[in-house]
Design a protein around this motif. Structure first.
Motif, PDB file in Angstrom:
ATOM      1  N   ALA A 185      -1.486  11.459   0.082  1.00 45.44           N
ATOM      2  CA  ALA A 185      -2.363  11.109   1.197  1.00 45.44           C
ATOM      3  C   ALA A 185      -3.809  10.939   0.735  1.00 45.44           C
ATOM      4  O   ALA A 185      -4.534  10.074   1.242  1.00 45.44           O
ATOM      5  CB  ALA A 185      -2.279  12.180   2.287  1.00 45.44           C
ATOM      6  N   ILE A 186      -4.230  11.762  -0.233  1.00 41.30           N
ATOM      7  CA  ILE A 186      -5.607  11.666  -0.729  1.00 41.30           C
ATOM      8  C   ILE A 186      -5.771  10.463  -1.643  1.00 41.30           C
ATOM      9  O   ILE A 186      -6.740   9.706  -1.549  1.00 41.30           O
ATOM     10  CB  ILE A 186      -5.990  12.956  -1.480  1.00 41.30           C
ATOM     11  N   HIS A 187      -4.817  10.292  -2.561  1.00 39.72           N
ATOM     12  CA  HIS A 187      -4.881   9.191  -3.528  1.00 39.72           C
ATOM     13  C   HIS A 187      -3.582   8.369  -3.432  1.00 39.72           C
ATOM     14  O   HIS A 187      -2.696   8.511  -4.276  1.00 39.72           O
ATOM     15  CB  HIS A 187      -5.065   9.712  -4.944  1.00 39.72           C
ATOM     16  N   PRO A 188      -3.436   7.552  -2.410  1.00 42.54           N
ATOM     17  CA  PRO A 188      -2.196   6.772  -2.259  1.00 42.54           C
ATOM     18  C   PRO A 188      -2.045   5.752  -3.376  1.00 42.54           C
ATOM     19  O   PRO A 188      -3.043   5.256  -3.921  1.00 42.54           O
ATOM     20  CB  PRO A 188      -2.382   6.083  -0.906  1.00 42.54           C
ATOM     21  N   PRO A 189      -0.812   5.448  -3.777  1.00 39.65           N
ATOM     22  CA  PRO A 189      -0.587   4.418  -4.797  1.00 39.65           C
ATOM     23  C   PRO A 189      -1.214   3.087  -4.394  1.00 39.65           C
ATOM     24  O   PRO A 189      -1.309   2.753  -3.214  1.00 39.65           O
ATOM     25  CB  PRO A 189       0.943   4.334  -4.864  1.00 39.65           C
ATOM     26  N   ALA A 190      -1.612   2.320  -5.398  1.00 36.67           N
ATOM     27  CA  ALA A 190      -2.393   1.102  -5.141  1.00 36.67           C
ATOM     28  C   ALA A 190      -1.570  -0.015  -4.522  1.00 36.67           C
ATOM     29  O   ALA A 190      -2.060  -0.774  -3.699  1.00 36.67           O
ATOM     30  CB  ALA A 190      -3.036   0.619  -6.445  1.00 36.67           C
ATOM     31  N   ASP A 191      -0.301  -0.127  -4.911  1.00 40.51           N
ATOM     32  CA  ASP A 191       0.511  -1.245  -4.411  1.00 40.51           C
ATOM     33  C   ASP A 191       1.972  -0.824  -4.303  1.00 40.51           C
ATOM     34  O   ASP A 191       2.325   0.344  -4.517  1.00 40.51           O
ATOM     35  CB  ASP A 191       0.366  -2.459  -5.339  1.00 40.51           C
ATOM     36  N   GLY A 192       2.811  -1.795  -3.977  1.00 39.20           N
ATOM     37  CA  GLY A 192       4.230  -1.513  -3.800  1.00 39.20           C
ATOM     38  C   GLY A 192       4.901  -1.039  -5.070  1.00 39.20           C
ATOM     39  O   GLY A 192       5.784  -0.168  -5.031  1.00 39.20           O
ATOM     40  N   LEU A 193       4.510  -1.603  -6.207  1.00 42.33           N
ATOM     41  CA  LEU A 193       5.098  -1.187  -7.479  1.00 42.33           C
ATOM     42  C   LEU A 193       4.774   0.273  -7.771  1.00 42.33           C
ATOM     43  O   LEU A 193       5.636   1.027  -8.244  1.00 42.33           O
ATOM     44  CB  LEU A 193       4.581  -2.088  -8.610  1.00 42.33           C
ATOM     45  N   ALA A 194       3.548   0.667  -7.481  1.00 41.80           N
ATOM     46  CA  ALA A 194       3.171   2.063  -7.709  1.00 41.80           C
ATOM     47  C   ALA A 194       3.976   3.012  -6.820  1.00 41.80           C
ATOM     48  O   ALA A 194       4.428   4.073  -7.262  1.00 41.80           O
ATOM     49  CB  ALA A 194       1.676   2.235  -7.454  1.00 41.80           C
ATOM     50  N   TRP A 195       4.171   2.618  -5.554  1.00 40.57           N
ATOM     51  CA  TRP A 195       5.010   3.420  -4.661  1.00 40.57           C
ATOM     52  C   TRP A 195       6.437   3.507  -5.188  1.00 40.57           C
ATOM     53  O   TRP A 195       7.076   4.575  -5.133  1.00 40.57           O
ATOM     54  CB  TRP A 195       5.011   2.825  -3.257  1.00 40.57           C
ATOM     55  N   LEU A 196       6.947   2.405  -5.705  1.00 40.47           N
ATOM     56  CA  LEU A 196       8.301   2.386  -6.259  1.00 40.47           C
ATOM     57  C   LEU A 196       8.413   3.342  -7.436  1.00 40.47           C
ATOM     58  O   LEU A 196       9.410   4.069  -7.570  1.00 40.47           O
ATOM     59  CB  LEU A 196       8.670   0.962  -6.682  1.00 40.47           C
ATOM     60  N   LEU A 197       7.401   3.365  -8.296  1.00 34.23           N
ATOM     61  CA  LEU A 197       7.417   4.270  -9.447  1.00 34.23           C
ATOM     62  C   LEU A 197       7.387   5.730  -9.008  1.00 34.23           C
ATOM     63  O   LEU A 197       8.074   6.582  -9.596  1.00 34.23           O
ATOM     64  CB  LEU A 197       6.228   3.964 -10.360  1.00 34.23           C
ATOM     65  N   VAL A 198       6.598   6.019  -7.953  1.00 29.90           N
ATOM     66  CA  VAL A 198       6.549   7.385  -7.441  1.00 29.90           C
ATOM     67  C   VAL A 198       7.914   7.811  -6.910  1.00 29.90           C
ATOM     68  O   VAL A 198       8.422   8.904  -7.221  1.00 29.90           O
ATOM     69  CB  VAL A 198       5.475   7.505  -6.342  1.00 29.90           C
ATOM     70  N   ILE A 199       8.510   6.955  -6.089  1.00 29.11           N
ATOM     71  CA  ILE A 199       9.828   7.270  -5.513  1.00 29.11           C
ATOM     72  C   ILE A 199      10.877   7.386  -6.605  1.00 29.11           C
ATOM     73  O   ILE A 199      11.741   8.286  -6.592  1.00 29.11           O
ATOM     74  CB  ILE A 199      10.222   6.194  -4.486  1.00 29.11           C
ATOM     75  N   LEU A 200      10.806   6.486  -7.593  1.00 28.29           N
ATOM     76  CA  LEU A 200      11.764   6.529  -8.695  1.00 28.29           C
ATOM     77  C   LEU A 200      11.625   7.818  -9.499  1.00 28.29           C
ATOM     78  O   LEU A 200      12.623   8.446  -9.881  1.00 28.29           O
ATOM     79  CB  LEU A 200      11.556   5.316  -9.600  1.00 28.29           C
TER      80      LEU A 200
END
Length: 217
Positions: free
Chosen positions: A50-65
């Motif tokens: 919430a403080i430092h959200p991933p920059a884009d969809g790829l970053a979110w994908l890497l976090v979830i992965l």
């Protein structure tokens, strides 16, 4: 997210981690300890995102992965490793925690803008202190846990419990002796008092464990 709210959430997560360690110290409360640990980690991860959200969809994908891979590995290990191998497993996991701390500090040092702590070459002083502590403690945790895992795994397989416990008593003496002979460190009263305190602490732990050990008739 408000910085004050984030600080409170991190504090709650820290308290839950402490309660988790306390629960894991006893088989009777280990399930509750695991529950506290999972809740604390969930709060810490969600707050960080919430403080430092991933920059884009790829970053979110890497976090979830990353969460999926780590959770899957943890679930498989939890099901396959017997309770008798828990000390070795804890030592191995501690080494990973130490390495993670080193990697996070390295990432913050080389990309401080992503962490909001300044720019390369102009990092905030408090952040530099925090990163230095993270690297020092993390590296010591990693190396110490790896050595403990390998050493005690071999010792437990090849020596009896009494001789294995003697290793813990001899190690501080050997470390101080090598420091004086190899690194030319000064042997003063502070070192002697510190060594005596370490030996006293280890002796108390050994005696308390021996007193708590069940007697088989």
């Amino acid at each position: 997210m408000n910085a004050n709210l984030a600080a409170i959430l991190y504090l709650v997560a820290g308290v839950l981690f402490i309660l988790s360690l306390r629960g894991l110290s006893s088989p009777a409360t280990s399930r509750q300890g695991n529950f506290f640990g999972m809740i604390g980690m969930a709060i810490a991860v969600v707050t960080t995102l919430a403080i430092h959200p991933p920059a884009d969809g790829l970053a979110w994908l890497l976090v979830i992965l990353g969460i999926a891979i780590g959770g899957s590995i943890g679930a498989v290990i939890a099901r396959r490793v017997p309770m008798t191998s828990m000390p070795e497993l804890v030592a191995a996991f501690h080494s990973l925690v130490g390495m993670a701390a080193v990697l996070v500090a390295a990432g913050a040092f080389y990309a401080p803008e992503a962490f909001g702590i300044g720019t390369p070459g102009h990092i905030h002083a408090a952040s530099l202190v925090e990163m230095s502590l993270g690297v020092a403690i993390g590296a010591l945790t990693f190396s110490g846990s790896v050595i403990a895992f390998l050493l005690y795994y071999w010792l437990v397989q090849n020596m009896n419990v009494t001789n294995t416990m003697l290793i813990a008593l001899v190690t501080p003496v050997v470390a101080v002796t090598l420091g004086v002979l190899v690194l030319n460190e000064e042997l003063n009263w502070r070192t002697l008092v510190g060594g005596a305190m370490i030996m006293l602490g280890i002796s108390l732990v050994v005696l308390l464990r021996k007193k708590e050990a069940p007697v088989l008739v």
